[in-house]
Design an enzyme around this catalytic site. Structure first.
Site, PDB file in Angstrom:
ATOM      1  NE  ARG A   1       6.189  -1.835  -3.180  1.00 24.36           N
ATOM      2  CZ  ARG A   1       4.695  -1.460  -3.715  1.00 24.36           C
ATOM      3  NH1 ARG A   1       5.280   0.698  -3.554  1.00 24.36           N
ATOM      4  NH2 ARG A   1       3.996  -1.862  -3.932  1.00 24.36           N
TER       5      ARG A   1
ATOM      6  NE  ARG B   1      -6.482  -1.576  -5.425  1.00 25.13           N
ATOM      7  CZ  ARG B   1      -5.310  -1.485  -4.153  1.00 25.13           C
ATOM      8  NH1 ARG B   1      -5.185  -0.260  -3.580  1.00 25.13           N
ATOM      9  NH2 ARG B   1      -4.230  -2.483  -5.122  1.00 25.13           N
TER      10      ARG B   1
ATOM     11  NE  ARG C   1       0.227  -5.692  -6.269  1.00 24.50           N
ATOM     12  CZ  ARG C   1      -0.385  -4.994  -6.051  1.00 24.50           C
ATOM     13  NH1 ARG C   1      -1.699  -6.299  -6.996  1.00 24.50           N
ATOM     14  NH2 ARG C   1      -0.464  -4.243  -6.243  1.00 24.50           N
TER      15      ARG C   1
END
Ligand code: AMP
Length: 371
Positions: A270, A309, A327
């Site tokens: 990442r 979710r 995020r």
């Protein structure tokens, strides 16, 4: 020789043809004959694998000799379990004789060690070790191999007495296990892009080990480990966990998966530092990233998916739009630049991540099959 044989769902491809095997058998017989022509040696075949070798060997051995068999067991399937049992012991008439063990194959030497132990309790005059196939690269036994027919690399082989789960002993030629080439994939995309969902399908389809760094962190948090405690505050805010921690964890995950035939990295790398660390880690193991596949979808779709979710998964970082946006910011700042890193290596592929799950899996599979 068949082009390939299939045994219990595994494919084996030609390795040593019968003519070469017989030449190797004759080489062993000739060498032993030179050394023992004035004695009457006892040949001890090691069952089950050596029965064919012993049979052909004896046809090439021209002088008086005796023959008997022992039976040990250490192979279970494709890798040695390391457990060696004695199933058929040495007969008494070996006492005071020159004994020559006839093995079909010597690899790590564990079975040999057990055999040597068997002989140490008997009063044999001397004993020697002969093997048809010898994996000298992996042999770490302390006993010298006195005679061998041919050295082979550390491959799993069947045929000419050797088996895969008891099958394949009747083949006249020797075949090796056809291992598909390893594939390592990075599945790339923003939170909610479907990386985990798709990785779960690809893992089954291609027999890969799926490593999700997010899942590993959550597992550690749930079990309240030191790593979990360290990671929790970052994850709760939607920040990235520091590289040093994440890279170390990933390395351990890869190193623990010794029998994996490839990996799907999900949620890693990442950052640029992680991408470099991954290249270095794989390079040190003679592996590489074969492809990075990005699942693309619009932010607004992703935010809706994540909020949905969050209701089911209970993940705190999925339940708050602020955290989700953070995020995305982390992704845009630190992860998105990796696209260029992989593009430069010619490994970047992009796939539309919107649609039916199965349809998206098919899009990914088309990329992988074209590699
Ligand atoms: P994920 O399940 O991939 O969405 O990850 C959930 C959270 O775990 C992220 O928001 C980060 O806090 C942390 N995390 C997962 N993978 C990494 C990574 N490669 N580097 C840093 N933090 C990570």
């Amino acid at each position: 020789m068949e082009r390939s044989v299939s045994l219990l769902g595994k494919r084996f491809v030609p390795f040593v043809p019968e003519a070469d095997i017989l030449q190797a058998v004759q080489k062993v017989a000739d060498a032993i004959a030179r050394d023992y022509k004035d004695q009457v040696p006892v040949f001890v075949g090691v069952l089950n694998g050596a029965f064919m070798f012993v049979s052909d060997f004896l046809k090439y051995y021209p002088y008086p000799c005796e023959v008997t068999f022992v039976k040990l067991s250490s192979y279970r399937g494709l890798t040695s379990t390391g457990i060696v049992e004695t199933l058929l012991d040495l007969p008494d008439h070996v006492e005071g004789k020159h004994v020559i063990i006839l093995e079909d194959i010597v690899d790590t030497g564990r079975t040999l060690q057990e055999l040597v132990h068997m002989f140490s309790n008997r009063n044999v005059k001397d004993f020697r070790i002969a093997t048809l196939f010898y994996k000298s690269e992996v042999y770490n036994g302390e006993y010298p191999i006195d005679y061998f027919g041919m050295e082979i690399p550390d491959k799993f082989i069947v045929g000419y007495g050797l088996d895969y789960r008891e099958q394949g002993r009747n083949l006249r030629d020797v075949y090796q296990l056809n291992k598909p080439p390893m594939i390592n994939l990075v599945i790339f995309g923003k939170p909610g892009a479907g990386k985990g969902t798709q990785a779960a399908f690809l893992k089954e389809k291609y027999g890969l080990k799926h490593i999700s760094t997010g899942d590993v962190f959550r597992y550690n948090i749930k079990n309240n480990t030191a790593l979990g405690q360290l990671a929790q505050s970052y994850i709760d805010k939607g920040d990235l966990v520091p590289d040093e921690v994440t890279i170390k964890m990933l390395r351990e995950e890869v190193e623990n998966a010794t029998d994996a035939s490839g990996f799907i990295f999900d949620g890693f790398p990442r950052t640029a530092a992680q991408a470099e660390a991954l290249d270095n880690l794989l390079d040190s193991k003679d592996m590489k990233v074969d492809a990075t596949i990005a699942l693309e979808a619009d932010d607004e779709i992703l935010i809706q998916r994540l909020l949905e979710r969050g209701k089911v998964s209970g993940r705190s970082d999925d339940q708050d739009e602020e955290k989700i946006r953070n995020r995305f910011d982390e992704y845009n700042r630190k992860t998105a630049p990796l696209k260029a890193f992989y593009q430069e290596q010619g490994k970047f592929h992009s796939v539309n991540g919107v649609g039916e799950i199965q349809e998206i899996t098919n899009r990914l599979a088309r990329v992988i099959d074209g590699l």
